[in-house]
Design a protein around this motif. Structure first.
Motif, short mmCIF file in Angstrom:
data_model
loop_
_atom_site.label_atom_id
_atom_site.label_comp_id
_atom_site.label_asym_id
_atom_site.label_seq_id
_atom_site.Cartn_x
_atom_site.Cartn_y
_atom_site.Cartn_z
N SER A 116 -7.52 6.47 -4.37
CA SER A 116 -6.22 6.89 -3.83
C SER A 116 -5.66 7.97 -4.76
O SER A 116 -5.42 7.69 -5.95
CB SER A 116 -5.25 5.72 -3.76
OG SER A 116 -5.67 4.76 -2.82
N ILE A 119 -0.65 6.83 -6.50
CA ILE A 119 -0.18 5.44 -6.49
C ILE A 119 1.11 5.40 -7.30
O ILE A 119 1.17 5.94 -8.41
CB ILE A 119 -1.21 4.47 -7.09
CG1 ILE A 119 -2.52 4.50 -6.30
CG2 ILE A 119 -0.66 3.05 -7.13
CD1 ILE A 119 -3.62 3.64 -6.92
N SER A 146 0.54 3.03 -2.10
CA SER A 146 -0.78 3.60 -2.36
C SER A 146 -1.09 4.63 -1.28
O SER A 146 -0.90 4.37 -0.09
CB SER A 146 -1.85 2.50 -2.35
OG SER A 146 -3.14 3.04 -2.57
N LYS A 149 -7.07 6.66 1.37
CA LYS A 149 -8.31 6.88 0.63
C LYS A 149 -9.51 6.75 1.57
O LYS A 149 -9.43 6.11 2.62
CB LYS A 149 -8.45 5.89 -0.52
CG LYS A 149 -8.38 4.42 -0.12
CD LYS A 149 -8.35 3.55 -1.36
CE LYS A 149 -8.10 2.09 -1.01
NZ LYS A 149 -7.97 1.25 -2.22
#
Length: 234
Positions: A116, A119, A146, A149
C-alpha cells in the motif's frame, strides 16, 4: 531519520521521522498456478529484484493535561528492477507478447505485490483521574486508513485477474477503560473495532486466468466487547 521532543506555545510536541532505502534481491513470489500437463493446481515460487524506498513519520501533541492528539504516516515506493520467469501456461508479459516455456516472461512493469503506497492513522486519547482512590478513566479513539494495493504476481493484463486490486479502506476503533476501580486493582474496559462495519478485502487468490474462479478474504467485521484485568499487589 530523527526524533524530537519540543514545545509549541508551551504544548509538548513529539515528532519522529525516518527515510529508508533498500535493494531487495531474490524476492520470493507465490501465486496461483496451473499445470496443463497434469491438471494439478498449486503454487509457484518466483524470484525478482526490486528497489524499495519510503518514509515513516509519527507525531503527537498534548494541548491540555491528559489529552493527546497524534498520528502516523508511511509512504512506500517499490519498483521491480528485474523480474523474469518461465510460465507453465501462456502469459502476456510487459512487452505485450504472449510467452510460454521455455521462453522467459518479463514482468518488470508489474506493480509491487501487496504494498500500500500510503498508510496513515490518527488518534485521540484522554485520561482523567477520578480523585481519591476511585481510579482513572481513559478514552482512546483511532482511525486507520490503508491505500489500495495490487496482489497479482504474474499477470500484467488487469482484465485477466478480476479482483486482484484491493481497494482502499479505513476503520474506526474506540476503547473506554476504568483503571484500578476504587483502588481494587481491577481494570474494566469497553472496546469496539471497525465501528462503521466497513466491508473490505485483504487478500485475493488470483487463480481466475488459469482456473476461472477466485477466492478472496475479508477483514474483520465490527466487533465489540468487555474486558477485565486484575493486578495483584507485589
Amino acid at each position: 531519520g530523527f526524533k524530537s521532543d519540543v514545545r509549541i506555545a508551551d504544548m509538548p510536541l513529539r515528532l519522529n521521522a525516518t527515510y529508508y532505502y533498500m535493494n531487495y534481491r531474490d524476492i520470493q513470489r507465490t501465486t496461483g498456478d496451473f499445470n496443463p500437463a497434469t491438471g494439478a493446481g498449486g503454487a509457484q515460487v518466483l524470484k525478482a529484484n526490486a528497489r524499495i524506498q519510503g518514509i515513516e513519520a509519527e507525531a503527537s501533541l498534548r494541548p491540555f493535561p491528559g489529552i493527546e492528539i497524534g498520528g502516523t504516516f508511511s509512504y512506500t515506493d517499490a519498483k521491480y528492477k528485474r523480474y523474469e520467469y518461465q510460465p507453465n501456461i501462456p502469459v502476456q508479459d510487459c512487452s505485450g507478447n504472449v510467452v510460454n516455456a521455455p521462453a522467459t516472461a518479463v514482468l518488470t512493469c508489474l506493480p509491487f505485490q501487496y504494498i500500500s503506497p500510503y498508510i496513515y492513522s490518527v488518534h485521540l486519547s484522554a485520561e482523567k483521574p477520578l480523585g481519591g482512590d476511585l481510579g482513572t478513566i481513559s478514552l482512546f479513539l483511532n482511525y486507520a486508513h490503508s491505500a489500495s494495493k495490487h496482489t497479482e504476481a504474474t499477470v500484467v493484463v488487469p482484465s485477466q485477474k478480476p479482483g486482484e486490486k484491493l481497494q482502499a479502506f479505513g476503520t474506526l476503533s474506540l476503547s473506554l477503560d476504568w483503571r484500578n476501580v476504587a483502588g481494587s486493582g481491577l481494570d474494566i474496559g469497553l472496546y469496539g473495532t471497525n465501528l462503521t462495519n466497513k466491508l473490505y478485502r485483504v487478500s485475493n487468490s488470483n487463480t481466475y486466468s488459469s482456473q476461472l474462479y477466485n477466492a478472496t478474504f475479508y477483514g474483520e467485521p465490527r466487533m465489540y466487547g468487555i474486558r477485565r484485568r486484575y493486578s495483584f499487589g507485589g
